[in-house]
Enzyme design. Structure first.
Site, PDB file in Angstrom:
ATOM      1  N   THR A 585       0.817  -1.210   0.000  1.00 52.92           N
ATOM      2  CA  THR A 585       0.000   0.000   0.000  1.00 52.92           C
ATOM      3  C   THR A 585       0.856   1.268   0.000  1.00 52.92           C
ATOM      4  OG1 THR A 585      -0.241   0.019   2.407  1.00 52.92           O
ATOM      5  CG2 THR A 585      -1.912  -1.178   1.143  1.00 52.92           C
ATOM      6  N   ASP A 586       2.129   1.165   0.386  1.00 53.59           N
ATOM      7  CA  ASP A 586       3.031   2.320   0.270  1.00 53.59           C
ATOM      8  C   ASP A 586       3.159   2.757  -1.185  1.00 53.59           C
ATOM      9  OD1 ASP A 586       5.379   2.803   2.798  1.00 53.59           O
ATOM     10  OD2 ASP A 586       3.721   1.408   3.009  1.00 53.59           O
TER      11      ASP A 586
END
Length: 807
Positions: A585-586
């Site tokens: 998700t980064d």
């Protein structure tokens, strides 16, 4: 924020997300569809599982807030309407094969002659030029070509893709960033330009910088799931619970060792036998000592046994409570339904209900990718029906592009797009700094603040230069912070706080990604900053957002992926979920953070208003799996682990090639491609076996395993079959297409003679990215920032250093 602007979107499923992002920000986006509707309408899942042009949940997911107009680009009768639309457009998006739009008389050179301010965005599998520009692509092909598939999955199985298509989302979100950067260039020059986005290159960000293994001379990363190898020792990171499993973050690094100590203390509180050595262990140096052979797998075995015993008696709800209350670095593996129906999204009123034609009731959609205090994202329109807005669009009066009404800035013809923008960057790790790197590449002055007292996690994880675990040689840190000014500062000290506030008065934008509450406790929250500078823009980015019962859930993108359903979208039916590689998700939030900042800057340019932005990684990540979100909220269906199979394309998978751990991805989308595959294999007997499943896959594997992967991909692509070798981290550096696009940049380095960073991934026809000059070292730019930007004397700077403020 973008309400004055119009976007004409000719793209198919490869480009939908770009248009949706601009639409969510307020632009008037017109989807120009071919007769019969966009091919994206034939991508599942579907309402009640029944295909249809008005039933595609993929279309619903990425076409809301837009209008539909059907025009045949090949028909002479439509030519006037097409050109009239483009003449009034500020942005154009297309995803046709390179050269196709030019064949139709709609290429950028032709259109820019009568709409000079047009920002023209092209999104294709491999980019507009280069040795692979004409290669066929698909989600599986681009994930294989971009390196992420190789790193995802189990060691003893083929590489994996995420079952919800991801390549288009990586490229589409990059394209939105590129469109806005080109818009800022237009503000200065009055000219538009061509933005060239390659899905393959966009996907490389999801390798978490392991694409740098070869140029840095790092040991190549390998595909693993459920743990990590440290110095050749297997360290598990996944444990069974009573009702599922839990994933641990890397709690043995200099920046994270305190989390493991908390975990040991919590285990002891629960009555487990925790030895004194476990509770007193210096976990901050554990990984480094394991790499140096000072700690062995046998030393870790008692810890592993303790964690196995601890988690075996817990369920997911108990783990989540402990994560929040004790601030532990771990996460239960949740299904998408558990997140959607859970307390966090409910407390933040995340899901948005839209009356979607065709649905029996209002449809719950993923909510905004970020929360803007002054200009919140509004869901104005449902996904349109085919040609739904023909009459109103064609009846509209002739429109001049809004961008043509702005006079260019005098004397700025050669300025970089974001020159003059000033950013105080308190982001750390990846999701934040990755976004501000985009701003720095295109002219913004970014002062990145870090502290040697609390090392950035990217400084202590591979890839490293020469495989040497030195914080100055960490490839990921260098890549996300290239082109920035580096200031080491203790922001919690009184003098450090004062310097931050001086930089706030200098800055246009302040970014931060600390745990919620940290900035307020330091007297650096938005209210404090706004009191110092009313027009300041501030963005806070964390896993779950600034509010809600899970706001104190701390960690990295691998943990956010665990609670947002991603784990279950990458795996084999007979195994535990593998989940996507890395802090997934980064990689998503890096794009959305950049979009949010650029949109807020655009709004401030027009109104003078700053604002506060709350960006939650988990919420933004749900847009990359929005079709699965709708499959649950509309159909009540959760996706099962399917390996590399696809609901519509077949055969569709990753097959062995000659050599160790060598693979090729093949994705057949049509009967013509299937016939071509059989012809290349010289297997006409298979023509009626397209639906034979495992038996057919075995036949294909038998053919591919006897051949070199490069030979097979060349033969298949030449015959019109989408195929690509699954590139490992060494292959990526050797890829001629990535080299053609300038993906790798060699720069000077203080510690080593040179090092390598990745490029911005975007190509512009006019605005060339600023080339980084040298690697970032601790406090490299302390004197410049303090003396040149803030006006400190040499004596004052020396005093700050002596007092320990500049650490």
């Amino acid at each position: 924020m973008l309400s004055p602007y119009r976007v004409v979107d000719f793209s198919d499923e490869q480009g939908l997300l770009c248009g949706q992002i601009l639409a969510d920000l307020g632009a008037d986006v017109i989807r120009v569809e071919p007769p019969g509707g966009s091919s994206a309408r034939r991508v599942g899942p579907f309402l009640d599982g029944e295909p249809g042009a008005e039933r595609s949940l993929h279309w619903w997911a990425y076409a809301r807030n837009t209008r539909s107009l059907v025009l045949d680009l090949e028909a002479a009768s439509a030519r006037d309407d097409i050109l009239r639309l483009i003449a009034g457009a500020d942005f154009l998006i297309e995803s046709a094969r390179p050269g196709r739009m030019a064949e139709l008389g709609l290429g950028y050179p032709e259109l820019s002659r009568f709409n000079p301010g047009l920002v023209y965005v092209s999104i294709t599998p491999f980019g507009q030029t280069g040795p692979k520009a004409d290669w066929l692509g698909s989600d599986l092909i681009c994930m294989a070509a971009g390196g992420h598939a190789y790193l995802t999955g189990e060691r003893d199985r083929p590489p994996l893709r995420v079952s919800v298509p991801q390549a288009h989302a990586h490229g589409g979100s990059d394209a939105a960033v590129g469109a806005l950067i080109a818009h800022f260039a237009r503000r200065k020059t009055g000219r538009g330009q061509h933005v060239d986005v390659s899905l393959q290159q966009s996907v490389t960000l999801a390798t978490m910088f392991r694409s740098l293994d070869a140029p840095l001379e790092e040991a190549p990363a390998r595909r693993i799931s459920g743990g990590v190898f440290i110095g050749g020792n297997w360290v598990p990171t996944r444990y069974p619970l009573r009702d599922g499993s839990v994933v641990l973050g890397p709690s043995w690094l200099p920046s994270t060792g305190h989390f493991m100590k908390r975990l040991m203390d919590w285990a002891a509180e629960r009555g487990h036998s925790v030895s004194d050595s476990m509770r007193e262990e210096n976990w901050s140096t554990y990984a480094l000592r394991m790499m140096g052979k000072e700690v062995t797998a046998e030393d870790f075995a008692p810890v592993d046994a303790l964690l196995t015993e601890l988690f075996a008696g817990l369920d997911k709800a108990e783990v989540m409570r402990a994560v929040v209350e004790k601030r532990l670095l771990m996460a239960p593996v949740l299904g998408l339904d558990e997140l959607i129906e859970g307390e966090q999204l409910g407390a933040r009123n995340f899901a948005v209900e839209i009356d979607q034609p065709g649905a029996s009731s209002a449809v719950r959609y993923p909510g905004p990718f970020a929360r803007f205090a002054r200009t919140p994202v509004a869901y104005r329109l449902p996904a349109p029906g085919v040609d739904e807005h023909r009459q109103e669009i064609l009846a509209e009066s002739v429109r001049a592009p809004a961008s043509s009404l702005d006079a260019p800035e005098p004397g700025r013809e050669d300025a970089l797009p974001l020159e003059g923008v000033k950013v105080l960057d308190l982001f750390w790790i990846l999701a934040g700094p990755g976004s501000t790197r985009s701003l720095a590449d295109y002219g913004a002055t970014v002062v990145h603040v870090e502290s040697m007292k609390h090392l950035d996690t990217l400084r202590v994880i591979p890839p490293y230069r020469f495989n040497n675990p030195h914080p100055e040689g960490a490839g990921g840190f260098q890549s996300v912070n290239a082109n920035k000014l580096d200031l080491t500062l203790d922001i919690h000290s009184p003098k450090g706080h004062a310097i931050v506030m001086e930089l706030v008065e200098w800055a246009d934008v302040v970014t931060e990604s600390f745990a919620p509450g940290v900035m307020k406790s330091a007297g650096l929250d938005y209210a404090s900053l706004r009191a110092a500078k009313s027009e300041i823009i501030m963005i806070s980015s964390c896993l779950m957002g600034q509010t809600g019962p899970w706001k104190d859930f701390t960690g990295f993108g691998n943990l956010a992926a665990s609670v947002t359903g991603y784990q279950g979208h990458a795996g084999w039916p007979d195994r535990l979920p593998s989940g996507p590689h890395g802090a997934y998700t980064d990689f998503i939030s890096a794009r959305y953070n950049a979009v949010a900042i650029l949109a807020a800057l655009e709004h401030r340019e027009r109104t003078g208003e700053g604002q506060y932005i709350d960006q939650a990684q988990a919420e933004a990540a749900l847009h990359f799996i929005a079709p699965a979100f709708l499959d649950y909220t509309v159909n009540g269906k959760l996706r099962e682990r399917v390996g590399n199979r696809d609901a519509q394309q077949r055969p569709h998978g990753v097959f062995p090639c000659a050599g160790k751990d060598r693979w090729i991805a093949i994705a057949v989308a049509s009967e013509g491609q299937w016939q071509a595959l059989c012809a290349v294999m010289e297997r006409p007997d298979l023509l009626d076996q397209r639906d034979s499943g495992e038996a057919l896959e075995a036949e294909i594997a038998s053919w591919t395993s006897a051949r070199d992967g490069a030979e097979s991909e060349a033969a298949l692509q030449a015959s019109g079959v989408p195929a690509h070798r699954v590139l490992d981290t060494v292959d990526l550096y050797a890829c001629p297409q990535l080299q053609h696009r300038g993906h790798y940049i060699d720069i000077a380095c203080d510690l080593y003679q040179s090092t390598t960073v990745e490029s911005s991934r975007l190509l512009f026809s006019d605005s060339e990215a600023r080339r980084p000059e040298r690697a970032v070292s601790f406090g490299r730019d302390n004197r410049y920032v303090l003396e040149t930007i803030l006006g400190y004397s040499a004596e004052a700077i020396a005093g700050l250093a002596e007092a320990g403020v500049l650490l």
